[in-house]
Write a protein that holds these residues in place. Structure first.
Motif, PDB file in Angstrom:
ATOM      1  N   SER A 117       0.826  -1.212   0.000  1.00 17.90           N
ATOM      2  CA  SER A 117       0.000   0.000   0.000  1.00 17.90           C
ATOM      3  C   SER A 117       0.859   1.260   0.000  1.00 17.90           C
ATOM      4  O   SER A 117       0.532   2.248  -0.663  1.00 17.90           O
ATOM      5  N   GLU A 118       1.985   1.244   0.724  1.00 17.24           N
ATOM      6  CA  GLU A 118       2.871   2.409   0.758  1.00 17.24           C
ATOM      7  C   GLU A 118       3.527   2.629  -0.609  1.00 17.24           C
ATOM      8  O   GLU A 118       3.650   3.767  -1.076  1.00 17.24           O
ATOM      9  N   LEU A 120       2.307   1.671  -3.512  1.00 21.14           N
ATOM     10  CA  LEU A 120       1.271   2.136  -4.431  1.00 21.14           C
ATOM     11  C   LEU A 120       0.983   3.617  -4.229  1.00 21.14           C
ATOM     12  O   LEU A 120       0.731   4.352  -5.197  1.00 21.14           O
ATOM     13  N   HIS A 121       1.008   4.054  -2.990  1.00 14.08           N
ATOM     14  CA  HIS A 121       0.828   5.488  -2.714  1.00 14.08           C
ATOM     15  C   HIS A 121       1.925   6.297  -3.395  1.00 14.08           C
ATOM     16  O   HIS A 121       1.659   7.324  -4.031  1.00 14.08           O
ATOM     17  N   ASP A 122       3.151   5.815  -3.288  1.00 11.43           N
ATOM     18  CA  ASP A 122       4.271   6.504  -3.935  1.00 11.43           C
ATOM     19  C   ASP A 122       4.111   6.506  -5.456  1.00 11.43           C
ATOM     20  O   ASP A 122       4.386   7.517  -6.117  1.00 11.43           O
ATOM     21  N   GLY A 124       1.344   6.456  -7.188  1.00  8.50           N
ATOM     22  CA  GLY A 124       0.318   7.440  -7.551  1.00  8.50           C
ATOM     23  C   GLY A 124       0.832   8.859  -7.466  1.00  8.50           C
ATOM     24  O   GLY A 124       0.550   9.690  -8.339  1.00  8.50           O
ATOM     25  N   SER A 125       1.623   9.150  -6.444  1.00 10.23           N
ATOM     26  CA  SER A 125       2.170  10.505  -6.283  1.00 10.23           C
ATOM     27  C   SER A 125       3.165  10.835  -7.390  1.00 10.23           C
ATOM     28  O   SER A 125       3.150  11.945  -7.947  1.00 10.23           O
ATOM     29  N   ALA A 167      -2.658   2.985 -12.119  1.00  9.77           N
ATOM     30  CA  ALA A 167      -2.094   3.987 -11.201  1.00  9.77           C
ATOM     31  C   ALA A 167      -1.451   5.145 -11.950  1.00  9.77           C
ATOM     32  O   ALA A 167      -0.998   6.097 -11.326  1.00  9.77           O
TER      33      ALA A 167
END
Length: 264
Positions: A117-118, A120-122, A124-125, A167
């Motif tokens: 999850s971390e 994937l967050h990166d 997306g950013s 993403a």
């Protein structure tokens, strides 16, 4: 009207195809065989038929001279010395890649890892920043972690690839599922171009060339082969052989003959 992302993408590809050597291994594994003198390897391979290379930002900063092919700055990393090497963290930014003159950026995501999850967050950013700056984004989407039992399962690979596309990545680096029939649906179900990773060093040149040809027949636009090129006894020769398939559309036999001619 041509935008910045299209201009940069054109510098990474040739005729819409990619032949890339990733050399980002120094952070994860140290100065492994073939990369002890990484700048020397870059210049040795540069004019052999590559469309681009992929390196960490510190290698770009210390290059003795500019290169004439596309340049991808890798933005994530972890080390084999870590208690959790599957957790990739950001070590650079899109803005930094722009300042360094890179034509694209890449991030590595391990699907199935505890920190998925971390990562994937990166992803997306970074995708958002790439759109802001007109920078192509290559997502390395690997099924790798505690929840992955069969990393080459076509359904799992297809899922990982699709995640990267959804993403916001412009191009996906994927593991090859082993044959044309199983990899073709992976490529078909991905709305952005796909290239394959080389994985562990192949036992023979024939195996590597056949894998490349199979991926291309399945719809991939190219390869990103690391160890199989920079640890080869003659890196420029294997690059030229692969370019016969990727850039010139030759078959395995023609590429193998081409490779044999450089061994003489």
């Amino acid at each position: 009207m041509v935008c910045g992302k299209e201009l940069r993408t054109a510098r990474l590809l040739k005729g819409g195809k990619m032949l890339c050597v990733p050399m980002d291994h120094g952070i994860s594994s140290g100065p492994i065989s073939g990369l002890e003198n990484i700048h020397g390897m870059i210049y040795q391979c540069e004019k052999a038929g590559l469309t681009c290379i992929l390196v960490n930002k510190g290698i770009i900063k210390t290059m003795p001279a500019p290169i004439s092919i596309g340049l991808i700055a890798h933005l994530s990393g972890s080390t084999t010395l870590s208690p959790n090497p599957n957790k990739k963290v950001l070590i650079g930014s899109v803005e930094e890649a722009v300042r360094l003159g890179a034509d694209g950026v890449s991030v590595h995501i391990n699907i199935g890892a505890k920190e998925e999850s971390e990562m994937l967050h990166d992803l997306g950013s970074i995708s958002d920043k790439c759109d802001e700056w007109g920078m192509p984004l290559i997502a390395m989407m690997y099924p790798r972690g505690e929840n992955i039992k069969h990393p080459y399962d076509p359904q799992i690979v297809a899922h990982a690839v699709r995640i990267g596309a959804e993403a916001g990545a412009d191009l996906i680096k994927a593991v090859y599922t082993g044959d044309i029939d199983s990899f073709k649906p992976v490529v078909k179900s991905c709305p952005v171009p796909v290239v394959i990773a080389g994985g562990p060093k192949s036992k023979t040149d024939q195996d590597l060339i056949e894998m490349c040809a199979g991926a291309m027949k399945a719809g991939a636009i190219g390869v990103t082969f690391g160890r199989n090129i920079f640890q080869h006894v003659n890196p420029p020769a294997i690059i030229r052989a692969l370019s016969e398939i990727i850039l010139k559309g030759k078959n395995v036999q023609e590429a193998t003959i081409h490779l044999d001619s450089y061994k003489k």
